[in-house]
Design an enzyme around this catalytic site. Structure first.
Site: not given
Length: 247
Positions: A9, A87
């Site tokens: 990202h 994550e």
């Protein structure tokens, strides 16, 4: 030959503030959105196109994917979101500034928490308001699957079942896939694909918003991998990730 494209990202609000983020759902900065826009433009200009896309359930990755696909005029392709692409969970470190944490605990200890393979940070307490079990997006998960902290080894163990059961079969079927995820979930996948050793993985850093292209054999072993970007810029961005505890 099969092709797979990975992208971390774009810069998030907590990347900018140099905080441990983990499963905390923070948004992109303007810089992060611009990184995603540039990535989409580069992919389009280089002739890439995708049949499906995968991302996590965290908005910084989701928005990165949307921006990339919009720039490529491909927002119509199927999009799959899954918590296994999240994550790595940073436990009780989530929300703390990395440099300040290094001052408090020492650079060596923070490096172990950030980059060792099998040593997790201190866990959240079960009653901590940051516990993902309180988040409705994880309400249907087995409580045993919801982490209070994770090492990279734990992240690999979380990610790979989804890779083997869902993603890899699509690549083998000839689908062109884009995965927009996170620094450590992508480190987990790169470790697996490239066969990186448990000690050597500490040296792998993935920059935000730069596409990483894998060309794969029919058995999904890598032929080569490369970043789509200026090599000097990629090197600077990668070093910036490595230097986060020094800021």
């Amino acid at each position: 030959m099969r092709t797979l494209v990975l992208i971390r990202h774009g810069e998030s609000v907590w990347n900018r503030e140099n905080r441990f983020t983990g499963w905390t759902d923070v948004g992109l900065t303007d810089k992060g959105a611009a990184e995603a826009l540039r990535a989409g433009r580069t992919l389009k200009n280089e002739g890439f196109a995708f049949d499906e896309a995968f991302t996590s359930v965290l908005k910084r990755a989701i928005k990165t994917l949307w921006i990339v696909l919009e720039e490529m005029d491909q927002m119509w392709i199927p999009e799959h979101r899954h918590w296994r692409l999240n994550e790595r969970h940073y436990g009780a470190l989530q929300g703390l500034n990395k440099a300040e944490t290094a001052e408090r605990h020492g650079m060596e200890q923070v490096h172990v928490w950030r980059r060792s393979y099998d040593i997790p940070p201190p866990p959240l307490a079960a009653g901590d308001p940051r516990n993902p079990a309180r988040d409705p997006r994880y309400a249907e998960l087995d409580p045993a699957d919801i982490p209070l902290t994770e090492s990279l080894k734990d992240t690999v163990a979380r990610f790979l079942p989804y890779w083997h059961e869902t993603i890899a079969p699509r690549i083998l079927a000839g689908r062109r896939l884009l995965i927009a995820a996170h620094g450590n979930s992508l480190r987990a996948l790169v470790k697996y694909l490239d066969g990186i050793g448990d000690d050597a993985i500490a040296g792998l850093n993935i920059p935000t918003g730069i596409p990483l292209v894998y060309e794969l054999e029919d058995d999904l072993h890598p032929i080569r991998s490369y970043y789509l970007g200026d090599p000097d810029e990629v090197a600077r961005a990668t070093q910036s990730v490595a230097d986060q505890v020094k800021r």
